[in-house]
Design an enzyme around this catalytic site. Structure first.
Site, PDB file in Angstrom:
ATOM      1  CD  GLN A 258      -3.038   0.266  -0.057  1.00  0.00           C
ATOM      2  OE1 GLN A 258      -3.168  -0.951  -0.184  1.00  0.00           O
ATOM      3  NE2 GLN A 258      -3.605   1.129  -0.877  1.00  0.00           N
ATOM      4  CG  HIS A 261      -0.456   2.613  -4.398  1.00  0.00           C
ATOM      5  ND1 HIS A 261      -0.726   2.489  -5.724  1.00  0.00           N
ATOM      6  CD2 HIS A 261      -0.979   1.505  -3.811  1.00  0.00           C
ATOM      7  CE1 HIS A 261      -1.386   1.359  -5.946  1.00  0.00           C
ATOM      8  NE2 HIS A 261      -1.545   0.742  -4.792  1.00  0.00           N
ATOM      9  CD  GLU A 326      -8.326   3.272  -2.030  1.00  0.00           C
ATOM     10  OE1 GLU A 326      -7.288   3.542  -1.382  1.00  0.00           O
ATOM     11  OE2 GLU A 326      -8.385   3.354  -3.271  1.00  0.00           O
ATOM     12  CG  HIS A 327      -7.717  -0.987  -0.470  1.00  0.00           C
ATOM     13  ND1 HIS A 327      -6.882   0.069  -0.735  1.00  0.00           N
ATOM     14  CD2 HIS A 327      -8.232  -1.386  -1.655  1.00  0.00           C
ATOM     15  CE1 HIS A 327      -6.885   0.299  -2.047  1.00  0.00           C
ATOM     16  NE2 HIS A 327      -7.702  -0.564  -2.624  1.00  0.00           N
ATOM     17  CG  ASP A 360      -4.514  -2.650  -5.983  1.00  0.00           C
ATOM     18  OD1 ASP A 360      -5.565  -2.166  -5.536  1.00  0.00           O
ATOM     19  OD2 ASP A 360      -3.397  -2.490  -5.445  1.00  0.00           O
ATOM     20  CG  HIS A 419     -50.138  21.001 -10.018  1.00  0.00           C
ATOM     21  ND1 HIS A 419     -49.695  22.200 -10.516  1.00  0.00           N
ATOM     22  CD2 HIS A 419     -49.056  20.202  -9.910  1.00  0.00           C
ATOM     23  CE1 HIS A 419     -48.387  22.131 -10.698  1.00  0.00           C
ATOM     24  NE2 HIS A 419     -47.972  20.922 -10.346  1.00  0.00           N
TER      25      HIS A 419
END
Ligand code: PMP
Length: 804
Positions: A258, A261, A326-327, A360, A419
């Site tokens: 991780q 990145h 996120e993960h 991924d 209406h």
């Protein structure tokens, strides 16, 4: 290396404070991006070209930044083989995952108020792919797959050019593989603006998706509302919840994966086990030392690397929910109970063999996921992001009348008399018969797939010769019926049948030398298929079939709410192993329905085709061998070897027991245990079982008719060929006959003459065919005679007999 946070002893479970104070888009970037977007919007190409020259350092030709798509094709062809194979594999997996997300039409209503929701794909979408260090071809796959699955027709790709005026090689290659025709060499805020607003050389899109740097994010924020955009993406992050059994090295490698990145990435270990933290830190030191992107990893871990101690795994889940990663990896002995408590995460990875790295690329789910805590209120990129839903209202007179008071009261309160008038005028116009003729029943609507189908109907009665439903022409031998009658006299009809149908199971197990636990019996093989589909084939599942095939397959699949994908059979209606493999790879079906011998064509399929379906990734292959006693290879051996194969058999054909309605499956105990969850209690009548057990006890006698049917089949074939029609090869108790005349007409004319055969002319390619069941010799003679007359007469409009 990991900063320790101790949440034990009731110190709260809020990890939000770990998210550093940072805004995703610094103010000056936001300001500048706004100016760029405004300039592109107002000045079009004049501004866009200028920005491309300044920021992309490339001088676009006068025609604009759009590239010749053949460049992408060449890039793909020149890519190394392992990369190409990987891209194909990833795309197929991701696409088939997303195909399952495609929403269906919804209709509901009663009382004359019918409402619906129609999903419609966007027409044009822009995909942004970053360049430089973050040029990830996988992101192009992740954006294009859900768009394609949704049915988006036009996809424009924008990616910043290098000095040669071309986007990163791998990105271009993937665009070539995906067959993208519209590729723009432009990056940054101006690229997003050009896609959103359009210029002279760039056609505008309806939505822009894809990751990018701060400029891209800022521009997406700027154009959002004018077009759709996906969520703003922050730095990537993982939270790993682990118990003491977790392998420290595996945790360490995932934290490193991780961290590599981005220096801003976050990698967090949460555990109740203090010892585990020490072990992971030790393993991490080694892993970081060996890391390929050591600098980035070290920076990320020193800023966003944490070890968090919690009182229990459940507390750990709560901490994860608050952080909304996120993960989320649940590296614990039994992740399922914890999963129940997870409320906010992009993707959850369960167990020690499910690393984020697989997700991924090619596990299937999208890797464009909510970051920075946005998983609390949003989800990863999915088909829904490329679909709009059109609401539909249809009021019938009753419905309008029943809504009138509410509409009128609301209209009066809101001061909108027009209406109220819109309702009143209609009711006054035709007080008793408004819209008469246009309305349908005011009752409850069936579900959409059911609305689209018709009841199963075949002619049963009244014909001289009935050769339309593949029954045996020979009744069960008298002596067996006598035995059944004898037993019936003492039969305990006041009791429910044995819910486990043990007697039938045991008799079948003896007959087939099969594990009784692996045998499933139901009301006809149709119900066996229905049970399989209820358990394995409902909503969200994809079922692959081959055409022409058994007409019940699509009906059964739609009935349970599954999705059917159909592929054509090859020459001679054979499923070639290569075609089977390709179909399985492309469709990634959960379940395949394949009949061998095939109805309505009569031919058998090669064993290798079933093997190829399995090798191609089919989840389960159901081989329907309703006719196998009459010919073709018995494929039940495959079901012995491979738990993914289920073989279907029936008592309706060779066993001469169509009226008893029993069929069975040869499979493994795992499957029958699942089927028992969907079957109704006591689904098998005890009388039916009584008959079948008697037949099984005299199997040789019952099946002796098979030889007769085969003999008659060949005589019938000879008779048909003598009439000059084409007869397809058959391993079943029926023949597919091709004449020069439309099958429907021939069927109708035969019916007028008291002979029932099956019209199969609705199948593509079988327009001039009908199917005839092998009858007794006398029945076949009558059929041949009448067919001869029909063919000699031709059709009222002309047309003759096809020779050959
Ligand atoms: N599979 C195939 C291929 C069939 O043709 C049929 C009946 N025509 C069936 C299954 C279902 O037969 P039953 O329900 O009578 O067992």
């Amino acid at each position: 290396m990991l900063k320790l946070v101790d949440l034990r002893g009731g110190k709260g479970k809020d990890l939000v404070f770990l998210r550093r104070e940072r805004s995703l888009i610094p103010g000056d970037v936001g300001e500048r991006a706004r100016e760029i977007c405004r300039a592109v919007r107002e000045k079009g190409d004049a501004a866009l070209f200028e920005f491309i020259r300044t920021f992309d350092r490339w001088n676009p030709p006068p025609s604009g930044p759009r590239l010749d798509p053949s460049l992408a094709r060449v890039a793909w062809e020149e890519s190394p083989e392992p990369f190409r194979r990987a891209v194909e594999e990833c795309y197929q997996r991701v696409l088939s995952y997303h195909l399952r997300q495609v929403p269906e039409e919804r209709w509901e209503g009663h009382g004359g108020i019918i409402t619906g929701e129609l999903p419609r794909p966007l027409s044009r979408v822009g995909v942004y792919a970053p360049g430089g260090r973050a040029a990830y071809p996988s992101s192009v796959i992740m954006a294009v797959a859900p768009a394609r699955a949704a049915g988006v027709r036009e996809i424009a790709l924008a990616s910043p050019p290098g000095p040669d005026g071309l986007p990163a090689r791998a990105v271009l290659a993937v665009a070539g593989f995906l067959g993208l025709e519209e590729i723009y060499a432009m990056g940054g805020a101006h690229a997003v603006a050009a896609l959103a607003f359009g210029t002279e050389s760039v056609r505008p899109v309806e939505k822009v998706v894809g990751p990018g740097n701060q400029w891209v994010q800022a521009a997406k924020r700027e154009v959002s509302g004018w077009v759709g955009t996906d969520a703003l993406a922050g730095p990537t992050e993982v939270l790993i919840l682990a118990d003491s059994r977790a392998e420290p090295r595996l945790l360490a490698v995932d934290l490193v994966a991780q961290a590599e990145h981005d220096p801003e990435a976050m990698a967090i270990l949460v555990t109740p086990d203090e010892g585990l933290v020490e072990r992971v830190v030790r393993a991490l030191e080694e892993e970081v030392r060996a890391a390929g992107r050591r600098g980035v990893v070290e920076e990320a871990l020193s800023r966003g690397g944490y070890a968090v101690l919690v009182d229990s795994l459940e507390e750990g889940v709560e901490a994860a929910n608050a952080f909304a990663p996120e993960h989320l990896e649940l590296v614990v002995e039994d992740p399922d109970p914890l999963l129940t408590g997870v409320r906010a995460a992009g993707t959850v990875f369960l167990g020690s063999s499910s690393p984020v790295a697989a997700g991924d690329y090619c596990a299937g789910p999208n890797h464009v996921l909510p970051t920075a805590g946005t998983a609390r209120f949003s989800s990863g990129l999915r088909v829904d992001d490329f679909v709009v839903r059109v609401n539909v209202v249809r009021l019938e007179p009753d419905g309008l009348r029943s809504l009138a008071p509410a509409v009128e009261a609301m209209a009066a309160t809101e001061g909108l008399p027009g209406h109220a008038r819109a309702i009143r005028a209609r009711l006054e116009l035709a007080p008793e018969g408004l819209g008469a003729g246009g309305g349908s029943s005011a009752g409850l609507l069936p579900r959409a797939p059911v609305r689209a189908s018709r009841p199963y109907r075949v002619r049963q009665e009244g014909a001289r010769v009935k050769l339309n439903t593949n029954e045996s022409p020979f009744p069960l031998p008298r002596e067996i019926l006598e035995e059944v009658a004898e037993e019936f006299r003492e039969f305990p009809l006041h009791r429910y049948p044995d819910p486990l149908f043990s007697r039938s199971r045991a008799a079948l197990a003896r007959f087939h030398r099969w594990d009784p636990e692996g045998i499933w019996v139901a009301n006809g093989s149709n119900e066996c298929l229905h049970h399989l589909l209820l358990a394995y084939g409902g909503p969200g599942r994809t079922i692959l079939t081959f055409e022409p095939g058994y007409s019940m397959y699509p009906r059964l699949v739609r009935g349970v709410g599954g999705r059917i994908v159909s592929r054509p059979l090859g020459r001679g209606f054979t499923l070639e192993p290569e075609a089977a493999h390709r179909a399985a790879k492309e469709v990634r079906p959960d379940l395949v329905l394949l009949s061998s011998p095939n109805n309505p064509t009569g031919n058998s399929q090669p064993r290798a085709a079933v093997e190829a379906l399995l090798a191609g990734g089919a989840g389960m292959v159901v081989v329907d061998q309703a006719y196998v006693e009459f010919g073709g290879e018995d494929l039940s051996g495959l079901a012995r070897e491979d738990p993914r194969v289920v073989v279907v058999r029936t008592f309706s054909k060779a066993w001469r027991l169509a009226g008893v309605r029993l069929g069975y499956l040869l499979t493994g105990a795992e499957v029958t245990e699942v089927l028992a969850r969907v079957a109704l209690p006591y689904h098998l009548s005890s009388l039916a079982q009584l008959v079948v057990c008697a037949a099984l006890a005299r199997a040789d006698l019952v099946l002796s008719a098979v030889a007769l049917v085969r003999e008659e089949r060949e005589r019938l074939r000879g008779g048909l060929e003598a009439l000059g029609v084409m007869v397809h090869p058959s391993d079943a108790n029926f023949l597919l006959v091709e004449t020069g005349l439309p099958g429907r007409e021939v069927t109708r004319l035969l019916e007028e003459r008291g002979v029932l055969v099956r019209d199969v002319s609705d199948y593509p390619g079988l327009e001039r065919c009908f199917r005839v069941t092998v009858g007794t010799r006398e029945e076949n003679e009558i059929f041949l005679e009448e067919l001869g007359r029909v063919l000699a007469g031709g059709l009222p409009g002309g047309g003759g007999v096809c020779q050959g």
